[in-house]
Design a protein around this motif. Structure first.
Motif, PDB file in Angstrom:
ATOM      1  N   GLY A   1       0.785  -1.224   0.000  1.00  0.00           N
ATOM      2  CA  GLY A   1       0.000   0.000   0.000  1.00  0.00           C
ATOM      3  C   GLY A   1       0.814   1.269   0.000  1.00  0.00           C
ATOM      4  O   GLY A   1       0.258   2.363  -0.164  1.00  0.00           O
ATOM      5  N   ARG A   2       2.108   1.166   0.192  1.00  0.00           N
ATOM      6  CA  ARG A   2       2.948   2.364   0.156  1.00  0.00           C
ATOM      7  C   ARG A   2       3.154   2.789  -1.299  1.00  0.00           C
ATOM      8  O   ARG A   2       3.160   1.956  -2.202  1.00  0.00           O
ATOM      9  CB  ARG A   2       4.297   2.094   0.820  1.00  0.00           C
ATOM     10  N   PRO A   3       3.346   4.081  -1.548  1.00  0.00           N
ATOM     11  CA  PRO A   3       3.506   4.552  -2.934  1.00  0.00           C
ATOM     12  C   PRO A   3       4.622   3.844  -3.686  1.00  0.00           C
ATOM     13  O   PRO A   3       4.495   3.541  -4.863  1.00  0.00           O
ATOM     14  CB  PRO A   3       3.818   6.051  -2.747  1.00  0.00           C
ATOM     15  N   ALA A   4       5.707   3.566  -3.000  1.00  0.00           N
ATOM     16  CA  ALA A   4       6.819   2.859  -3.637  1.00  0.00           C
ATOM     17  C   ALA A   4       7.192   1.684  -2.738  1.00  0.00           C
ATOM     18  O   ALA A   4       7.833   1.870  -1.703  1.00  0.00           O
ATOM     19  CB  ALA A   4       8.019   3.797  -3.836  1.00  0.00           C
ATOM     20  N   GLY A   5       6.768   0.515  -3.135  1.00  0.00           N
ATOM     21  CA  GLY A   5       7.040  -0.658  -2.326  1.00  0.00           C
ATOM     22  C   GLY A   5       8.526  -0.959  -2.248  1.00  0.00           C
ATOM     23  O   GLY A   5       9.279  -0.731  -3.199  1.00  0.00           O
ATOM     24  N   ARG A   6       8.967  -1.466  -1.102  1.00  0.00           N
ATOM     25  CA  ARG A   6      10.368  -1.812  -0.921  1.00  0.00           C
ATOM     26  C   ARG A   6      10.715  -3.052  -1.741  1.00  0.00           C
ATOM     27  O   ARG A   6       9.898  -3.944  -1.910  1.00  0.00           O
ATOM     28  CB  ARG A   6      10.679  -2.079   0.546  1.00  0.00           C
ATOM     29  N   GLU A   7      11.945  -3.095  -2.213  1.00  0.00           N
ATOM     30  CA  GLU A   7      12.394  -4.257  -2.963  1.00  0.00           C
ATOM     31  C   GLU A   7      13.332  -5.091  -2.091  1.00  0.00           C
ATOM     32  O   GLU A   7      14.197  -4.570  -1.394  1.00  0.00           O
ATOM     33  CB  GLU A   7      13.109  -3.840  -4.246  1.00  0.00           C
ATOM     34  N   PHE A   8      13.128  -6.415  -2.145  1.00  0.00           N
ATOM     35  CA  PHE A   8      13.908  -7.355  -1.366  1.00  0.00           C
ATOM     36  C   PHE A   8      14.675  -8.266  -2.320  1.00  0.00           C
ATOM     37  O   PHE A   8      14.172  -8.620  -3.381  1.00  0.00           O
ATOM     38  CB  PHE A   8      13.007  -8.191  -0.463  1.00  0.00           C
ATOM     39  N   THR A   9      15.865  -8.656  -1.906  1.00  0.00           N
ATOM     40  CA  THR A   9      16.741  -9.470  -2.744  1.00  0.00           C
ATOM     41  C   THR A   9      17.128 -10.755  -2.015  1.00  0.00           C
ATOM     42  O   THR A   9      17.452 -10.730  -0.815  1.00  0.00           O
ATOM     43  CB  THR A   9      18.013  -8.699  -3.121  1.00  0.00           C
ATOM     44  N   ALA A  10      17.094 -11.868  -2.743  1.00  0.00           N
ATOM     45  CA  ALA A  10      17.499 -13.159  -2.199  1.00  0.00           C
ATOM     46  C   ALA A  10      18.825 -13.573  -2.807  1.00  0.00           C
ATOM     47  O   ALA A  10      18.961 -13.606  -4.036  1.00  0.00           O
ATOM     48  CB  ALA A  10      16.442 -14.212  -2.487  1.00  0.00           C
ATOM     49  N   ARG A  11      19.791 -13.893  -1.964  1.00  0.00           N
ATOM     50  CA  ARG A  11      21.109 -14.272  -2.464  1.00  0.00           C
ATOM     51  C   ARG A  11      21.118 -15.699  -3.034  1.00  0.00           C
ATOM     52  O   ARG A  11      21.802 -15.975  -4.014  1.00  0.00           O
ATOM     53  CB  ARG A  11      22.150 -14.150  -1.343  1.00  0.00           C
ATOM     54  N   ARG A  12      20.354 -16.603  -2.405  1.00  0.00           N
ATOM     55  CA  ARG A  12      20.386 -18.009  -2.830  1.00  0.00           C
ATOM     56  C   ARG A  12      19.180 -18.412  -3.672  1.00  0.00           C
ATOM     57  O   ARG A  12      19.321 -19.197  -4.596  1.00  0.00           O
ATOM     58  CB  ARG A  12      20.480 -18.923  -1.616  1.00  0.00           C
ATOM     59  N   GLY A  13      18.020 -17.937  -3.313  1.00  0.00           N
ATOM     60  CA  GLY A  13      16.879 -18.354  -4.116  1.00  0.00           C
ATOM     61  C   GLY A  13      15.536 -17.885  -3.601  1.00  0.00           C
ATOM     62  O   GLY A  13      15.402 -17.404  -2.466  1.00  0.00           O
ATOM     63  N   LEU A  14      14.546 -18.013  -4.475  1.00  0.00           N
ATOM     64  CA  LEU A  14      13.149 -17.686  -4.176  1.00  0.00           C
ATOM     65  C   LEU A  14      12.343 -18.974  -4.094  1.00  0.00           C
ATOM     66  O   LEU A  14      12.592 -19.924  -4.841  1.00  0.00           O
ATOM     67  CB  LEU A  14      12.548 -16.819  -5.280  1.00  0.00           C
ATOM     68  N   VAL A  15      11.357 -18.964  -3.222  1.00  0.00           N
ATOM     69  CA  VAL A  15      10.457 -20.096  -3.095  1.00  0.00           C
ATOM     70  C   VAL A  15       9.025 -19.594  -3.249  1.00  0.00           C
ATOM     71  O   VAL A  15       8.585 -18.720  -2.503  1.00  0.00           O
ATOM     72  CB  VAL A  15      10.617 -20.807  -1.737  1.00  0.00           C
ATOM     73  N   LEU A  16       8.320 -20.135  -4.236  1.00  0.00           N
ATOM     74  CA  LEU A  16       6.935 -19.743  -4.499  1.00  0.00           C
ATOM     75  C   LEU A  16       6.002 -20.709  -3.782  1.00  0.00           C
ATOM     76  O   LEU A  16       6.022 -21.913  -4.032  1.00  0.00           O
ATOM     77  CB  LEU A  16       6.658 -19.762  -6.003  1.00  0.00           C
ATOM     78  N   ALA A  17       5.166 -20.157  -2.896  1.00  0.00           N
ATOM     79  CA  ALA A  17       4.280 -20.987  -2.082  1.00  0.00           C
ATOM     80  C   ALA A  17       2.961 -20.260  -1.850  1.00  0.00           C
ATOM     81  O   ALA A  17       2.480 -20.169  -0.725  1.00  0.00           O
ATOM     82  CB  ALA A  17       4.949 -21.312  -0.749  1.00  0.00           C
ATOM     83  N   THR A  18       2.369 -19.763  -2.924  1.00  0.00           N
ATOM     84  CA  THR A  18       1.196 -18.899  -2.799  1.00  0.00           C
ATOM     85  C   THR A  18      -0.131 -19.651  -2.719  1.00  0.00           C
ATOM     86  O   THR A  18      -1.189 -19.043  -2.598  1.00  0.00           O
ATOM     87  CB  THR A  18       1.144 -17.900  -3.974  1.00  0.00           C
ATOM     88  N   GLY A  19      -0.098 -20.985  -2.805  1.00  0.00           N
ATOM     89  CA  GLY A  19      -1.289 -21.762  -2.500  1.00  0.00           C
ATOM     90  C   GLY A  19      -2.361 -21.772  -3.574  1.00  0.00           C
ATOM     91  O   GLY A  19      -2.093 -21.549  -4.760  1.00  0.00           O
TER      92      GLY A  19
END
Length: 478
Positions: free
Chosen positions: A135-153
């Motif tokens: 909801g913020r005007p500019a959402g923060r960006e996050f970085t993963a060094r090893r990997g992303l895991v998708l688990a959105t159901g």
């Protein structure tokens, strides 16, 4: 646990998107292995299973079992008990307390493990980067060094024209939270979810019609399981219609009126206070931004892995767990736990065996219950196994007679070889399936099982008897 997303450092080893069973198990295991983990969850950690599915539904089914027990006490055992009424507010309060305590437990586990939880939706901006949509005007960006895991159901599949309103037309996500107990329910869908909800409402006194388009209930299970389950539900007064299709449905002031074409081609008009649509679930990927990571869902909405041994997609470092996975994944919470462990260990560089989906148990918590692991008889024959089958009714053992609810044990094995599948129907079989999970998972042969002594008198004795007979050592089975 963090509630202000701005206080969370933007870099971590692993980013997990989705805090359901698959997501939080990945996060907990990865953290235990020394990885720095950020977990995105836009609602409550625990996901559908904890808040809208497995846990609240099994709490309600336990209450239903208690109601059924009063009737059995009176009608079978001469205990002159009567059911005065069901205090719906008290029942749901107990259910909600169980859910709340589990929820707090998961939150505490995550906090103790040092998992940082971002309370926001996540949108991929690359194969290693995620933007917080909070909801913020500019959402923060996050970085993963090893990997992303998708688990959105996943979410319940909705039929056009039958959009849920939470009162008259409901899905499995909101059926238990609809106001009060209806006098009549039409359940559309005879898979595990539909059968469980039909069973619950019948125990609570509702008239129930269960409509399934396939020619049998729980169509992914062994045909004998379907047959015994249907028999048990019909005995309880549930109107089971298999091979039937919904042709139309309209809402009225009193509920719904549905037109159903039966397996015989007859047209029936069914009125009910509530319609439960339980025709499956669909993966949730909308708004996730898969394309930014070089991914796309398949035609069914799943995100398939390129490597099932690591549950890794075609984009290196991007993994998938839970309901986003296509078959052979099972869309079951306990399978998601195993997937989460596998992915976390993969990301940590720890050797981990792939998930053996054939050895994952499948349970329907209705009355009667069903539980199975491994191949059905039809599946085994279709794979050209030389099959030997043995079955035994639960009422053939003393404890089965005590329960008096029928049921069966069926074992499918290779001739002179390993056990391929075990299938159970009857009371408490959800608690009996663990033994069979080990039998199938460890490639045991009937003779291996027959060497072990089952306690007498128990329902599990019937499992032992079936294996004794297959090993040529039968006692009570002729």
């Amino acid at each position: 646990m963090d509630t202000d997303n701005t206080s969370i450092a933007p870099e971590s080893d692993v980013i997990v998107i989705g805090g359901g069973t698959g997501g939080y198990s990945t996060a907990l295991r990865a953290a235990a292995l020394g990885l720095d983990v950020v977990l995105f969850e836009r609602d409550k950690v625990g996901g559908t299973c904890l808040h809208r599915g497995c846990i609240p539904s099994k709490a309600m089914l336990h209450a239903a079992e208690l109601v059924d027990g009063i009737a059995e006490a009176r009608e079978r055992w001469g205990v002159k008990a009567t059911l005065d009424s069901v205090d719906w507010a008290a029942l749901t309060s107990t259910r909600d307390d169980i859910v709340s305590r589990n929820h707090k437990g998961v939150e505490a586990h995550l906090a103790h493990a040092g998992v940082r939880v971002v309370r926001a939706s996540a949108r991929l901006t690359g194969p290693r980067t995620v933007r917080a949509e909070d909801g913020r005007p500019a959402g923060r960006e996050f970085t993963a060094r090893r990997g992303l895991v998708l688990a959105t159901g996943s979410r319940p599949r909705v039929l056009p024209g039958l959009e849920p309103d939470g009162r008259t037309v409901v899905t499995s996500d909101d059926a238990l939270f609809a106001p009060g107990l209806p006098a009549s329910v039409l359940v559309l869908g005879g898979g595990a979810i539909g059968v469980e909800y039909a069973s619950f409402h019948r125990s609570m006194g509702a008239g129930v019609t269960l409509v399934e388009a396939a020619d049998r209930l729980v169509p992914l299970e062994d045909a004998d399981v379907s047959r015994h389950l249907a028999r048990g539900l019909k005995k309880r007064g549930i109107d089971v219609q298999t091979g039937a299709r919904l042709e139309s449905c309209r809402r009225t002031g009193e509920g719904v009126v549905a037109v159903v074409r039966t397996a015989r081609g007859e047209v029936r008009e069914i009125s009910a206070e509530r319609l439960l649509v339980a025709v499956g679930r669909v993966p949730v990927t909308d708004g996730l931004g898969l394309e930014a990571a070089g991914l796309a869902p398949d035609e069914r909405g799943f995100v398939p892995p390129a490597d099932w041994s690591r549950l890794e997609t075609a984009v290196p470092g991007v993994h998938v767990v839970g309901d986003l996975l296509p078959p052979p994944s099972l869309g079951l919470a306990h399978a998601s736990f195993a997937e989460g462990l596998l992915v976390a260990e993969t990301l940590a560089g720890v050797p981990s065996a792939p998930v053996d989906y054939a050895a994952v148990p499948r349970v329907t918590y209705s009355a009667p219950q069903t539980a199975a692991v491994g191949l059905s008889e039809a599946e085994a024959r279709s794979r050209s196994y030389d099959v030997v089958v043995n079955s035994m009714p639960l009422t053939a053992v003393a404890k089965g007679m005590v329960h008096g609810q029928g049921g069966t044990v069926k074992v499918v094995a290779e001739r002179d070889g390993r056990v391929l599948g075990v299938h159970l129907v009857g009371p408490h079989v959800s608690e009996m399936i663990a033994e069979s999970q080990l039998i199938v998972g460890w490639d045991a042969e009937p003779g291996d099982v027959a060497r072990h002594v089952h306690a007498h008198p128990t329902l599990s004795e019937a499992v032992g008897e079936v294996f004794l007979s297959l090993a040529g050592r039968g006692l009570h089975q002729q």
